[in-house]
Design an enzyme around this catalytic site. Sequence first.
Site, PDB file in Angstrom:
ATOM      1  N   HIS A  88       0.856  -1.181   0.000  1.00 15.69           N
ATOM      2  CA  HIS A  88       0.000   0.000   0.000  1.00 15.69           C
ATOM      3  C   HIS A  88       0.895   1.234   0.000  1.00 15.69           C
ATOM      4  O   HIS A  88       2.060   1.174   0.406  1.00 15.69           O
ATOM      5  CB  HIS A  88      -0.889   0.020   1.242  1.00 15.69           C
ATOM      6  CG  HIS A  88      -1.983  -0.995   1.210  1.00 15.69           C
ATOM      7  ND1 HIS A  88      -3.041  -0.952   2.081  1.00 15.69           N
ATOM      8  CD2 HIS A  88      -2.188  -2.077   0.424  1.00 15.69           C
ATOM      9  CE1 HIS A  88      -3.864  -1.966   1.832  1.00 15.69           C
ATOM     10  NE2 HIS A  88      -3.362  -2.657   0.826  1.00 15.69           N
ATOM     11  N   GLU A  90       1.078   3.785   1.918  1.00 15.47           N
ATOM     12  CA  GLU A  90       1.654   4.110   3.223  1.00 15.47           C
ATOM     13  C   GLU A  90       2.849   3.221   3.540  1.00 15.47           C
ATOM     14  O   GLU A  90       3.874   3.688   4.050  1.00 15.47           O
ATOM     15  CB  GLU A  90       0.618   3.937   4.344  1.00 15.47           C
ATOM     16  CG  GLU A  90      -0.627   4.777   4.191  1.00 15.47           C
ATOM     17  CD  GLU A  90      -1.754   4.029   3.499  1.00 15.47           C
ATOM     18  OE1 GLU A  90      -1.518   3.412   2.435  1.00 15.47           O
ATOM     19  OE2 GLU A  90      -2.881   4.065   4.003  1.00 15.47           O
ATOM     20  N   CYS A 118      -5.684   1.803   6.261  1.00 13.07           N
ATOM     21  CA  CYS A 118      -6.360   0.570   6.670  1.00 13.07           C
ATOM     22  C   CYS A 118      -5.696   0.049   7.946  1.00 13.07           C
ATOM     23  O   CYS A 118      -4.709   0.607   8.429  1.00 13.07           O
ATOM     24  CB  CYS A 118      -6.270  -0.467   5.556  1.00 13.07           C
ATOM     25  SG  CYS A 118      -4.592  -1.120   5.303  1.00 13.07           S
ATOM     26  N   CYS A 121      -1.884  -0.782   7.530  1.00 10.50           N
ATOM     27  CA  CYS A 121      -1.048   0.423   7.483  1.00 10.50           C
ATOM     28  C   CYS A 121      -1.023   1.128   8.830  1.00 10.50           C
ATOM     29  O   CYS A 121       0.026   1.641   9.242  1.00 10.50           O
ATOM     30  CB  CYS A 121      -1.538   1.350   6.378  1.00 10.50           C
ATOM     31  SG  CYS A 121      -1.325   0.624   4.738  1.00 10.50           S
TER      32      CYS A 121
END
Length: 192
Positions: A88, A90, A118, A121
């Site tokens: 992701h 992040e 999420c 993360c």
Amino acid sequence: MGVEPDEATGARDVAEGRLGAASRDSGATRIPDFDPLADERFMRRALDLARSAEEKGEVPVGAVVVRDGEILGEGWNQPIATHDPSAHAEMVAVRAAAEFAQNYRLPGTTLYVTLEPCAMCAGAIVHARIARVVYGAADPKAGAGGSVFNLLADDRLNHRALVVGGVLAEECGGLLKKFFARRRDESEGERA
């Protein structure tokens, strides 16, 4: 619109001195200054990175890790290209920042991300001791910065991050909405 600092973010605890800063541990003792102009500038950089993800066929999310006005790491969603479900935006940005800083802890940093983090993360943010998270669009299905879960301010964890939501929310959310509308149209076209 977004998460207000006094709501479910731990900012009230910091203001009232219960945390000593962004965390109960000594690894993150300084909270970055609130600067709305800087927040917008770095969110625009995250939006540029989100567009890079979109150009590569990935969900358009971008992220930037900043300390004292300097970008330490940046990233965009790339789980499809890397065959890595943890890639992701992040996670990519935090890994890059940690490599740059030569430290797996990133105290005194702010993470700017176009979509609310999420749970995965948020866990990395907590472990990295990031002091502040600024996100654009809320994620009402999987957000862990206050929308669905509030892992970034959970008293049971050894670190909490301040959360500011809604920075350039319309632009961030609009990019995602257009991306998914285009995907639905393409999918319907393939079925026809």
